[in-house]
Design a protein around this motif. Structure first.
Motif, mmCIF file in Angstrom:
data_model
loop_
_atom_site.group_PDB
_atom_site.id
_atom_site.type_symbol
_atom_site.label_atom_id
_atom_site.label_comp_id
_atom_site.label_asym_id
_atom_site.label_seq_id
_atom_site.Cartn_x
_atom_site.Cartn_y
_atom_site.Cartn_z
ATOM 1 N N VAL A 57 0.855 -1.186 0.000
ATOM 2 C CA VAL A 57 0.000 0.000 0.000
ATOM 3 C C VAL A 57 0.891 1.236 0.000
ATOM 4 N N GLY A 58 0.467 2.277 -0.728
ATOM 5 C CA GLY A 58 1.278 3.470 -0.829
ATOM 6 C C GLY A 58 2.453 3.263 -1.780
ATOM 7 N N ASP A 59 3.254 4.304 -1.937
ATOM 8 C CA ASP A 59 4.408 4.296 -2.828
ATOM 9 C C ASP A 59 5.668 4.009 -2.005
ATOM 10 N N PRO A 60 6.318 2.864 -2.224
ATOM 11 C CA PRO A 60 7.497 2.539 -1.410
ATOM 12 C C PRO A 60 8.586 3.607 -1.454
ATOM 13 N N GLU A 61 8.769 4.260 -2.610
ATOM 14 C CA GLU A 61 9.808 5.287 -2.704
ATOM 15 C C GLU A 61 9.475 6.494 -1.832
ATOM 16 N N VAL A 62 8.204 6.823 -1.718
ATOM 17 C CA VAL A 62 7.776 7.937 -0.872
ATOM 18 C C VAL A 62 7.808 7.536 0.604
ATOM 19 N N LEU A 63 7.341 6.337 0.892
ATOM 20 C CA LEU A 63 7.274 5.877 2.273
ATOM 21 C C LEU A 63 8.641 5.492 2.826
ATOM 22 N N GLY A 64 9.562 5.091 1.958
ATOM 23 C CA GLY A 64 10.847 4.574 2.418
ATOM 24 C C GLY A 64 10.743 3.151 2.938
ATOM 25 N N ALA A 65 9.652 2.479 2.603
ATOM 26 C CA ALA A 65 9.407 1.119 3.084
ATOM 27 C C ALA A 65 8.389 0.462 2.168
ATOM 28 N N ILE A 66 8.394 -0.847 2.171
ATOM 29 C CA ILE A 66 7.330 -1.610 1.521
ATOM 30 C C ILE A 66 6.304 -1.905 2.609
ATOM 31 N N ARG A 67 5.161 -1.248 2.506
ATOM 32 C CA ARG A 67 4.150 -1.276 3.572
ATOM 33 C C ARG A 67 2.996 -2.190 3.182
ATOM 34 N N ILE A 68 2.568 -3.002 4.137
ATOM 35 C CA ILE A 68 1.364 -3.806 3.967
ATOM 36 C C ILE A 68 0.389 -3.448 5.070
ATOM 37 N N ASN A 69 -0.827 -3.967 4.982
ATOM 38 C CA ASN A 69 -1.865 -3.649 5.963
ATOM 39 C C ASN A 69 -2.453 -4.942 6.528
ATOM 40 N N PRO A 70 -1.761 -5.572 7.472
ATOM 41 C CA PRO A 70 -2.254 -6.845 8.017
ATOM 42 C C PRO A 70 -3.636 -6.757 8.656
ATOM 43 N N LEU A 71 -4.053 -5.572 9.094
ATOM 44 C CA LEU A 71 -5.356 -5.417 9.744
ATOM 45 C C LEU A 71 -6.432 -4.924 8.777
ATOM 46 N N SER A 72 -6.187 -5.029 7.505
ATOM 47 C CA SER A 72 -7.176 -4.613 6.514
ATOM 48 C C SER A 72 -8.516 -5.301 6.759
ATOM 49 N N THR A 73 -9.584 -4.564 6.498
ATOM 50 C CA THR A 73 -10.932 -5.133 6.594
ATOM 51 C C THR A 73 -11.480 -5.518 5.219
ATOM 52 N N ASP A 74 -10.680 -5.375 4.190
ATOM 53 C CA ASP A 74 -11.091 -5.739 2.834
ATOM 54 C C ASP A 74 -10.945 -7.251 2.668
ATOM 55 N N PRO A 75 -12.022 -7.992 2.481
ATOM 56 C CA PRO A 75 -11.925 -9.455 2.380
ATOM 57 C C PRO A 75 -10.995 -9.921 1.267
ATOM 58 N N ALA A 76 -10.976 -9.222 0.134
ATOM 59 C CA ALA A 76 -10.113 -9.624 -0.974
ATOM 60 C C ALA A 76 -8.640 -9.452 -0.602
ATOM 61 N N TYR A 77 -8.318 -8.371 0.096
ATOM 62 C CA TYR A 77 -6.942 -8.137 0.526
ATOM 63 C C TYR A 77 -6.511 -9.207 1.532
ATOM 64 N N VAL A 78 -7.380 -9.481 2.497
ATOM 65 C CA VAL A 78 -7.062 -10.476 3.525
ATOM 66 C C VAL A 78 -6.842 -11.850 2.884
ATOM 67 N N GLU A 79 -7.665 -12.193 1.900
ATOM 68 C CA GLU A 79 -7.506 -13.481 1.238
ATOM 69 C C GLU A 79 -6.197 -13.535 0.447
ATOM 70 N N GLU A 80 -5.825 -12.426 -0.183
ATOM 71 C CA GLU A 80 -4.545 -12.396 -0.899
ATOM 72 C C GLU A 80 -3.377 -12.582 0.063
ATOM 73 N N LEU A 81 -3.458 -11.968 1.233
ATOM 74 C CA LEU A 81 -2.419 -12.153 2.245
ATOM 75 C C LEU A 81 -2.351 -13.612 2.672
ATOM 76 N N ARG A 82 -3.505 -14.229 2.875
ATOM 77 C CA ARG A 82 -3.530 -15.644 3.266
ATOM 78 C C ARG A 82 -2.942 -16.528 2.176
ATOM 79 N N GLN A 83 -3.367 -16.293 0.944
ATOM 80 C CA GLN A 83 -2.883 -17.116 -0.156
ATOM 81 C C GLN A 83 -1.377 -16.943 -0.370
ATOM 82 N N THR A 84 -0.856 -15.774 -0.100
ATOM 83 C CA THR A 84 0.561 -15.508 -0.317
ATOM 84 C C THR A 84 1.434 -16.186 0.720
ATOM 85 N N HIS A 85 1.071 -16.066 1.979
ATOM 86 C CA HIS A 85 1.964 -16.506 3.051
ATOM 87 C C HIS A 85 1.479 -17.724 3.834
ATOM 88 N N TYR A 86 0.188 -17.931 3.935
ATOM 89 C CA TYR A 86 -0.332 -18.895 4.917
ATOM 90 C C TYR A 86 -1.429 -19.799 4.365
#
Length: 281
Positions: free
Chosen positions: A155-184
């Motif tokens: 989420v956001g622009d890594p070059e602007v943030l200075g980090a690769i940011r994710i949102n583990p507490l997202s309430t978006d079901p599609a985002y949460v499922e992508e996180l699950r499918q990616t890592h767990y």
């Protein structure tokens, strides 16, 4: 590989992106049950002391996409020094095995290059190996990584943030499922929410983008093993095999021993006892 003497061995465990020393706990219990000591490292910006974006825990998460990361100044050298510090602390053991997972392969490799006398064996658990290409991002952008999940998690622009940011507490079901499918994807479903809530938000950009140089007389002299994860969706087997092959070509005097575990990018969550057994053999 020959069986290690667990009583004389200590495993130094380096986590991957957004994880921490805590994610190794079940594996450490399994190692202890097999008679092996272990120490898990928190890289800068990870673990319970990790700073979070100021609005992360507030309703609506204000500023999450734009607030500069407090980890923007963290360098690869800072991360490697954390690892070297722990290696010095455990040097009393006869055999020190440095284990890294995923993005943790960069700091672990640099630590081994800087202090090879502190490491008796290297083990890469579906982790970045810099011997062929010096930046983790070089492999993430390779054609072999085209099938990887997780490309929409930042989420956001890594070059602007200075980090690769994710949102583990997202309430978006599609985002949460992508996180699950990616890592767990093979972690018990009733455990997944606990695992994701323990993740940090920010990976210092330097960990993915800083070149890590390793040499044959230092890093290359250390015996090394790569443990592949056969159903990894974050770092697919094709990329794992590419890193192994390129490292072997770059350092032909000592090639990787290779083992394969079934399952996902996160065996410490899905099958910690199997992972502990693999580390010891």
């Amino acid at each position: 590989m020959t069986e290690l003497s667990s009583a004389d061995t200590v495993f130094v465990l380096v986590h991957g992106a957004w994880h921490s020393s805590g994610q190794w706990a079940a594996t450490q219990r399994a190692l202890a049950g097999l008679g092996a000591a272990s120490v898990a490292v928190d890289l800068p910006g990870h673990g319970f002391g990790a700073p979070l974006p100021s609005g992360y825990l507030l309703p609506g998460q204000p500023g999450l996409l734009t607030e500069k990361s407090p980890l923007a100044s963290v360098t690869m050298a800072h991360c490697a020094e954390n690892v070297v510090h722990t290696l010095r602390q455990v040097r009393r053991y006869r055999r020190v095995v440095l284990v890294s997972h995923s993005a943790g392969g960069g700091p672990a490799s640099l630590a081994a290059e800087r202090a090879p006398e502190l490491v008796d064996a290297l083990l890469y658990l579906t982790a970045f190996v810099p011997a062929g290409r010096p930046r983790f991002s070089d492999y993430l952008g390779s054609p072999e990584n085209a099938t990887a999940h997780g490309g929409s998690l930042a989420v956001g622009d890594p070059e602007v943030l200075g980090a690769i940011r994710i949102n583990p507490l997202s309430t978006d079901p599609a985002y949460v499922e992508e996180l699950r499918q990616t890592h767990y994807h093979d972690t018990p479903p009733d455990h997944f929410d606990r695992w994701r809530s323990a993740l940090s938000t920010d990976l210092p950009l330097a960990i993915a983008t800083t070149p890590v140089g390793v040499t044959a007389p230092r890093w290359g002299r250390i015996p090394r093993t790569f443990v592949r994860c056969a159903a990894d969706r974050a770092l697919p087997p094709a990329v794992q095999d590419l890193m192994i092959a390129e490292a072997d070509r770059a350092m032909p005097g000592r090639r990787f021993a290779v083992r394969t575990l079934p399952g996902s990018h996160s065996p410490f969550a899905a099958r910690p006892s199997d992972l502990a057994a693999a580390l010891l053999s």
